[in-house]
Design an enzyme around this catalytic site. Structure first.
Site, short mmCIF file in Angstrom:
data_model
loop_
_atom_site.label_atom_id
_atom_site.label_comp_id
_atom_site.label_asym_id
_atom_site.label_seq_id
_atom_site.Cartn_x
_atom_site.Cartn_y
_atom_site.Cartn_z
N GLY A 21 -8.87 5.13 1.38
CA GLY A 21 -8.52 4.34 2.55
C GLY A 21 -7.84 3.03 2.17
N THR A 22 -7.26 2.37 3.17
CA THR A 22 -6.50 1.14 2.91
C THR A 22 -7.40 0.02 2.38
OG1 THR A 22 -6.71 0.65 5.28
CG2 THR A 22 -4.62 1.58 4.55
N ALA A 81 60.15 26.98 -7.67
CA ALA A 81 58.99 27.49 -6.95
C ALA A 81 58.39 28.66 -7.72
CB ALA A 81 59.40 27.93 -5.55
N ALA A 90 -0.29 4.38 -1.79
CA ALA A 90 -1.03 5.41 -2.54
C ALA A 90 -1.25 6.69 -1.74
CB ALA A 90 -2.38 4.85 -2.99
N ARG A 119 0.91 13.79 7.25
CA ARG A 119 1.61 14.13 8.49
C ARG A 119 3.12 14.32 8.30
NH1 ARG A 119 -1.41 9.20 11.47
NH2 ARG A 119 -1.56 8.57 9.27
N GLY A 139 -3.84 1.20 15.12
CA GLY A 139 -5.11 0.52 15.33
C GLY A 139 -4.96 -0.48 16.47
N LEU A 172 0.84 -1.19 0.00
CA LEU A 172 0.00 0.00 0.00
C LEU A 172 0.88 1.25 0.00
CD1 LEU A 172 -2.68 -1.08 2.64
CD2 LEU A 172 -2.69 -1.41 0.17
C1 UD1 Z 1 -2.78 1.79 9.39
C2 UD1 Z 1 -3.81 0.82 9.96
C3 UD1 Z 1 -3.59 0.73 11.48
C4 UD1 Z 1 -2.19 0.25 11.76
C5 UD1 Z 1 -1.15 1.13 11.07
C6 UD1 Z 1 0.22 0.46 11.15
C7 UD1 Z 1 -5.79 1.06 8.55
C8 UD1 Z 1 -7.17 1.61 8.47
N1 UD1 Z 1 -5.13 1.31 9.67
O1 UD1 Z 1 -3.02 3.07 9.95
O2 UD1 Z 1 -4.53 -0.18 12.04
O3 UD1 Z 1 -1.97 0.23 13.16
O4 UD1 Z 1 -1.46 1.30 9.67
O5 UD1 Z 1 1.25 1.26 10.68
O6 UD1 Z 1 -5.35 0.40 7.65
N2 UD1 Z 1 -2.71 3.96 1.71
C9 UD1 Z 1 -3.15 3.67 0.43
N3 UD1 Z 1 -4.36 4.15 0.03
C10 UD1 Z 1 -5.17 4.86 0.83
C11 UD1 Z 1 -4.73 5.15 2.15
C12 UD1 Z 1 -3.49 4.68 2.56
O7 UD1 Z 1 -2.44 3.02 -0.33
O8 UD1 Z 1 -6.26 5.24 0.38
C13 UD1 Z 1 -1.36 3.49 2.14
C14 UD1 Z 1 -0.48 4.58 2.64
O9 UD1 Z 1 0.29 5.12 1.58
C15 UD1 Z 1 0.38 3.89 3.68
C16 UD1 Z 1 -0.50 2.72 4.16
O10 UD1 Z 1 -1.53 2.60 3.23
O11 UD1 Z 1 1.57 3.35 3.12
C17 UD1 Z 1 -1.08 2.99 5.54
O12 UD1 Z 1 -1.87 4.17 5.53
P1 UD1 Z 1 -1.89 5.21 6.71
O13 UD1 Z 1 -2.84 6.28 6.37
O14 UD1 Z 1 -0.53 5.58 7.11
O15 UD1 Z 1 -2.55 4.30 7.86
P2 UD1 Z 1 -2.37 4.44 9.43
O16 UD1 Z 1 -3.24 5.54 9.92
O17 UD1 Z 1 -0.96 4.46 9.81
CA CA Z 2 0.88 4.65 8.71
#
Ligand code: UD1
Ligand code: CA
Length: 449
Positions: free
Chosen positions: A78-79, A418, A9, A14, A140, A7
């Protein structure tokens, strides 16, 4: 069949950066590249990288590989949404799908293997890595019921009691892809972030397992630059520990950085504020530093390099360099030579026992064995358009403040006077001198204005 999805994207809000988060580097390598390198060791059949924010930049950072496929998630909801997009795009949703957060860069292949094994042995729908963190802020929280995971609640959705739970989700999951794809489209975004969470799949799947890891260093996630620096510290501490156990002394460990590729021999002393970068190899019994930077270079045995910078060069054995020398790319300094203070060397070969002790620039030059370059000598290698070579034979003595206007070719055992500006070649055993004779005017008085 093993597939991996990384993941990558998200924007990484932050980080407060114009660069996508996964392209930030620790110890010289991007977060994303680190995650790829870890999963490549498992020899997966295919790797999907989910990109979205500045996807072109992210894709261009990764060298081409037949196994790597990019999937674009636009917009980023979201993830869980990222995996919804993947499930739609992938030809088949079968076998195991290992999902890795692109911002958890220190994950070890050994730990991933452990997860795959647990997953297989329990025939799980999803298995994921958890750990207990003293400060779980931002992660999480994982709630268990008997042997299974009941649910994961994101920090922002936790009530006060849930927030006390120290068991966190590391963002590393192995799914039964077939079963995941049956429920993936049912994920909702009714939470405090209005995002589609991948973590909600655990309560929708039956057999959800947790693999709890004690050492949480490899599970450090990166959301901001404080955590980025924490990961750098973790990786550097591990590296220095490895070198110390192999016979390297660090005088002030905290002030030094070492690349992962660097090789350092026994009884090497690394003084304070010294940085060994890239593909550098340092052989036994050297003293490096303080305040020294060496990148992509080889340093032979018994060398002493202090307060200096060395790039892409070869330093043979028993050589003293510094303080305040700058050895630029494609230089080769042969054994028993000495490069002193305020000396710059570029693309030059100095043969054995040669000396450039003070305030010189030696560029595009060949300096013969046992030749001494006097203080302040300059090779004028650039005529405004092209670079030219200076050749000085062995056993020569170059007088202080000599300027060589290249191209120039001096024989062996040559001496220069020199302050000479040398523009013509000279033969073996000659003296080359070019300066006006000194005139002394006796009883000379300044003219009155
Ligand atoms: C996420 C987990 C959390 C976990 C933590 C560990 C979820 C909802 N939460 O939170 O439970 O404890 O990681 O580090 O998954 N990303 C995408 N597409 C999106 C959103 C994010 O590809 O639409 C990617 C981001 O680029 C990143 C990863 O997913 O590499 C995690 O996303 P991030 O927003 O950092 O999640 P956390 O809030 O850290
Ligand atoms: Ca993260």
């Amino acid at each position: 069949m093993l597939s991996v999805a990384i993941l990558a994207a998200g924007k990484g809000t932050r980080m407060e950066s114009s660069m996508p988060k996964v392209l930030h580097k620790i110890s010289g390598k991007s977060l994303l590249q680190r995650v790829i390198d870890a999963c490549v060791e498992l020899n997966p059949d295919q790797i999907f990288i989910i990109t979205g924010h500045k996807s072109k930049e992210v894709q261009e950072s990764i060298p081409e590989d037949k196994k790597i496929h990019f999937v674009i998630q636009e917009p980023q909801l979201g993830t869980g949404h990222a995996i919804q997009v993947l499930c739609k795009e992938a030809k088949e949703n079968k076998g195991k799908l290992l999902v890795l957060n692109g911002d958890v860069p220190l994950i070890k292949p050994k730990t991933l293997n452990k997860l795959l094994k647990l997953h297989d042995s329990k025939n799980a729908d999803v298995s994921l890595i958890t750990t207990k963190k003293k400060n779980p802020h931002g992660y999480g929280r994982v709630f268990l019921k008997g042997d299974f995971i009941e649910k994961i609640v994101e920090e922002k959705d936790c009530n006060n009691q849930e927030r006390q739970n120290l068991l966190i989700n590391a963002g590393v999951y192995c799914f039964n892809w077939g079963n995941l794809s049956k429920i993936i489209s049912t994920l909702k975004s009714n939470n405090n972030q209005n995002e589609i969470y991948l973590t909600d799949t655990v309560s929708l799947l039956k057999n959800s397992l947790s693999l709890e890891i004690d050492d949480d260093r490899e599970l450090q996630g990166i959301n901001n630059r404080v955590q980025l620096s924490k990961c750098e510290e973790i990786i550097q501490n591990l590296l220095k520990e490895k070198h110390m156990l192999n016979g390297v002394t660090f005088i002030n460990k905290a002030s030094c950085t070492i690349s992962e590729e660097a090789e350092i021999g026994k009884d090497v002393i690394i003084e304070a504020n010294t940085h060994i970068r890239g593909n550098t190899r340092i052989f036994n019994n050297c003293v490096i530093g303080p305040n020294t930077f060496i990148e992509n270079s080889i340093v032979g045995v018994h060398c002493v390099i202090s307060n200096s910078t060395v790039y892409d060069s070869q330093i043979m054995d028993d050589i003293k360099i510094g303080p305040y020398s700058h050895i630029r790319p494609k230089s080769k300094i042969s054994s028993y030579s000495k490069i002193g203070n305020f000396v710059e060397i570029k693309n030059s070969h100095l043969e054995e026992e040669s000396k450039v002790n003070h305030l010189s620039y030696i560029g595009d030059s060949l300096i013969g064995k046992s030749t001494n370059i006097g203080a302040g000598t300059i090779t004028a290698n650039f005529d405004g358009q092209k670079k030219h070579q200076t050749k000085i034979g062995k056993n020569s003595s170059i007088g202080a403040n000599t300027v060589f206007v290249a191209p120039i070719n001096l024989g062996e055992s040559v001496t220069t006077g020199a302050g000479s500006v040398i523009t013509k070649d000279s033969k073996d055993n000659s003296l080359a001198i070019s300066r006006t004779k000194q005139v002394n005017i006796e009883n000379w008085k300044k003219k009155k204005p």
